[in-house]
Design an enzyme around this catalytic site. Structure first.
Site, PDB file in Angstrom:
ATOM      1  N   VAL A 179      58.855  37.460  29.206  1.00  0.00           N
ATOM      2  CA  VAL A 179      60.215  37.919  29.486  1.00  0.00           C
ATOM      3  C   VAL A 179      60.513  37.830  30.980  1.00  0.00           C
ATOM      4  CG1 VAL A 179      61.801  39.870  29.344  1.00  0.00           C
ATOM      5  CG2 VAL A 179      60.236  39.418  27.454  1.00  0.00           C
ATOM      6  N   CYS A 180      59.555  38.239  31.803  1.00  0.00           N
ATOM      7  CA  CYS A 180      59.736  38.194  33.253  1.00  0.00           C
ATOM      8  C   CYS A 180      59.942  36.763  33.749  1.00  0.00           C
ATOM      9  CB  CYS A 180      58.532  38.811  33.949  1.00  0.00           C
ATOM     10  SG  CYS A 180      58.205  40.519  33.478  1.00  0.00           S
ATOM     11  N   THR A 181      59.243  35.823  33.151  1.00  0.00           N
ATOM     12  CA  THR A 181      59.395  34.421  33.548  1.00  0.00           C
ATOM     13  C   THR A 181      60.829  33.958  33.332  1.00  0.00           C
ATOM     14  OG1 THR A 181      57.073  33.954  33.050  1.00  0.00           O
ATOM     15  CG2 THR A 181      58.568  32.073  33.109  1.00  0.00           C
TER      16      THR A 181
END
Length: 212
Positions: A44-46
């Site tokens: 998700v952070c990517t």
């Protein structure tokens, strides 16, 4: 530490993916979007950091700088940036704070023990050029942020700072705005709102966007 809207954003000196910075000095006279992500090399952070990178032109025209944070070290950030740029087809041109000692996370209350005792939740702080906190959002780890909403709030704040207006629910740039109840003098209203207004109720006065 409990932070509230209108508080001065805590200053700090910390390592980042672009070297050591002092936050207030780095921010300069810009607005800042400071946002945390739980960990490097996570899916998700990517996607979130890729979206942020792609918004560079949108941030630039609003005089906004972006800066991310996680509790991973700077070397990890640098390696992860290669993955972000490759998988998200972008260039990460903003710094990622290396908060291995959790100093910044604790300053900004980004660690919520019921979510994780070590990683940050998805916090967002919108900070104005006077270093005042103007907006705070907190998302759970499993939910990626809506960056369209972050841009919308920036637009709303910059509009309301420049004109004596408020924005209604679901407002978007160019939509009608609201005359605040703090303005009651008829002559002042005429001067500030030459386009006129509609008032379906005495307390609900709707006027065209002043910057159109």
């Amino acid at each position: 530490m409990t932070l509230r809207l209108g508080d001065t954003a805590p200053d700090f000196e910390q390592d980042t993916s672009i070297g050591r910075i002092r936050f207030h000095e780095w921010a300069g006279n810009s607005w800042v979007v400071l946002f945390s992500h739980p960990a490097d090399f996570t899916p998700v952070c990517t996607t979130e950091l890729g979206l942020t990178a792609k918004l560079k032109d949108d941030f630039d025209k609003r005089n906004v700088k972006a800066i991310a944070l996680s509790v991973d070290p700077a070397e990890s950030h640098k390696k992860w940036i290669n993955d972000i740029e490759t998988t998200q087809d972008c260039v990460v041109g903003f710094p990622i704070i290396a908060d291995a000692d959790k100093k910044v996370a604790n300053l900004y209350d980004m660690i919520h023990p019921e979510q994780s005792t070590t990683a940050t939740v998805r916090s967002v702080f919108l900070i104005d050029p006077n270093k005042k906190i103007r907006m705070m959002l907190t998302y759970p780890m499993s939910t990626g942020r809506n960056f369209d909403e972050i841009l919308r709030v920036i637009d709303a704040l910059q509009l309301t700072d420049g004109y004596s207006v408020a924005t209604p629910g679901n407002w978007k740039p160019g939509d009608d705005v609201i005359i605040p109840l703090s303005i009651q003098n008829p002559e002042e209203i005429k001067k500030k709102f030459p386009k006129g207004y509609e008032a379906p109720r005495p307390y609900l006065r709707i006027t065209p966007a002043p910057n159109k």
